[in-house]
Write an enzyme that holds these catalytic residues in place. Sequence first.
Site, PDB file in Angstrom:
ATOM      1  N   ASP A 110       0.850  -1.192   0.000  1.00 54.37           N
ATOM      2  CA  ASP A 110       0.000   0.000   0.000  1.00 54.37           C
ATOM      3  C   ASP A 110       0.888   1.246   0.000  1.00 54.37           C
ATOM      4  O   ASP A 110       1.897   1.288   0.704  1.00 54.37           O
ATOM      5  CB  ASP A 110      -0.903  -0.017   1.240  1.00 54.37           C
ATOM      6  CG  ASP A 110      -2.040   0.971   1.144  1.00 54.37           C
ATOM      7  OD1 ASP A 110      -1.763   2.193   1.119  1.00 54.37           O
ATOM      8  OD2 ASP A 110      -3.206   0.549   1.105  1.00 54.37           O
ATOM      9  N   ILE A 111       0.499   2.258  -0.772  1.00 52.70           N
ATOM     10  CA  ILE A 111       1.301   3.488  -0.830  1.00 52.70           C
ATOM     11  C   ILE A 111       1.086   4.376   0.399  1.00 52.70           C
ATOM     12  O   ILE A 111       1.836   5.314   0.610  1.00 52.70           O
ATOM     13  CB  ILE A 111       1.037   4.298  -2.125  1.00 52.70           C
ATOM     14  CG1 ILE A 111      -0.420   4.735  -2.217  1.00 52.70           C
ATOM     15  CG2 ILE A 111       1.477   3.525  -3.353  1.00 52.70           C
ATOM     16  CD1 ILE A 111      -0.687   5.770  -3.294  1.00 52.70           C
ATOM     17  N   ASN A 142     -13.147  -2.972   2.347  1.00 54.51           N
ATOM     18  CA  ASN A 142     -14.045  -1.840   2.558  1.00 54.51           C
ATOM     19  C   ASN A 142     -15.119  -1.844   1.478  1.00 54.51           C
ATOM     20  O   ASN A 142     -14.826  -2.123   0.314  1.00 54.51           O
ATOM     21  CB  ASN A 142     -13.262  -0.525   2.519  1.00 54.51           C
ATOM     22  CG  ASN A 142     -12.224  -0.437   3.619  1.00 54.51           C
ATOM     23  OD1 ASN A 142     -12.424  -0.961   4.708  1.00 54.51           O
ATOM     24  ND2 ASN A 142     -11.117   0.222   3.330  1.00 54.51           N
ATOM     25  N   GLY A 178     -15.620   3.114   3.871  1.00 54.24           N
ATOM     26  CA  GLY A 178     -14.275   3.637   3.652  1.00 54.24           C
ATOM     27  C   GLY A 178     -13.640   3.245   2.335  1.00 54.24           C
ATOM     28  O   GLY A 178     -12.432   3.373   2.167  1.00 54.24           O
ATOM     29  N   GLN A 179     -14.447   2.783   1.364  1.00 57.92           N
ATOM     30  CA  GLN A 179     -13.877   2.376   0.072  1.00 57.92           C
ATOM     31  C   GLN A 179     -13.488   3.616  -0.722  1.00 57.92           C
ATOM     32  O   GLN A 179     -14.341   4.414  -1.094  1.00 57.92           O
ATOM     33  CB  GLN A 179     -14.875   1.519  -0.715  1.00 57.92           C
ATOM     34  CG  GLN A 179     -14.283   0.950  -1.982  1.00 57.92           C
ATOM     35  CD  GLN A 179     -15.209  -0.018  -2.708  1.00 57.92           C
ATOM     36  OE1 GLN A 179     -16.355  -0.209  -2.321  1.00 57.92           O
ATOM     37  NE2 GLN A 179     -14.702  -0.620  -3.752  1.00 57.92           N
ATOM     38  N   SER A 180     -12.195   3.781  -0.985  1.00 58.95           N
ATOM     39  CA  SER A 180     -11.713   4.959  -1.706  1.00 58.95           C
ATOM     40  C   SER A 180     -11.327   4.659  -3.151  1.00 58.95           C
ATOM     41  O   SER A 180     -11.149   5.580  -3.939  1.00 58.95           O
ATOM     42  CB  SER A 180     -10.525   5.594  -0.971  1.00 58.95           C
ATOM     43  OG  SER A 180      -9.468   4.675  -0.833  1.00 58.95           O
ATOM     44  N   HIS A 231     -10.602  -4.747  -3.376  1.00 58.23           N
ATOM     45  CA  HIS A 231      -9.238  -4.987  -2.895  1.00 58.23           C
ATOM     46  C   HIS A 231      -9.270  -5.424  -1.443  1.00 58.23           C
ATOM     47  O   HIS A 231     -10.064  -4.954  -0.647  1.00 58.23           O
ATOM     48  CB  HIS A 231      -8.334  -3.770  -3.093  1.00 58.23           C
ATOM     49  CG  HIS A 231      -8.855  -2.477  -2.546  1.00 58.23           C
ATOM     50  ND1 HIS A 231      -9.913  -1.788  -3.115  1.00 58.23           N
ATOM     51  CD2 HIS A 231      -8.462  -1.742  -1.483  1.00 58.23           C
ATOM     52  CE1 HIS A 231     -10.133  -0.682  -2.430  1.00 58.23           C
ATOM     53  NE2 HIS A 231      -9.265  -0.631  -1.412  1.00 58.23           N
TER      54      HIS A 231
END
Length: 126
Positions: free
Chosen positions: A43-44, A99, A105-107, A112
């Site tokens: 994850d970034i 999420n 909270g799914q961005s 994923h």
Amino acid sequence: MADEIAKAQVARPGGDTIFGKIIRKEIPAKIIYEDDQCLAFHDISPQAPTHFLVIPKKYISQISAAEDDDESLLGHLMIVGKKCAADLGLKKGYRMVVNEGSDGGQSVYHVHLHVLGGRQMNWPPG
């Protein structure tokens, strides 16, 4: 964390996503694992000492959009997450999270699986 919540509140399903670009190798990622069905990468914006994502190569916007025939693929994501966690030395445990939608909270609207570890996780998470 507030930044991720803000992203989730404005994110919408549809169109190309950053994950599609990572799958097509149009943008770089620190890839941990890849097969014909999925890709795992760091994850970034890590929320734990170890934080990686496992994504299907097939586009599914969110869990609620998954079809019955996606069952095997979704299970495969968890198995890959387990194997990558072991390879990364998460012997004391880890958390897997998906999420769903803005309140969840799914961005990024491409399914994923988050795998987080390397520290004691808190409960409740949200």
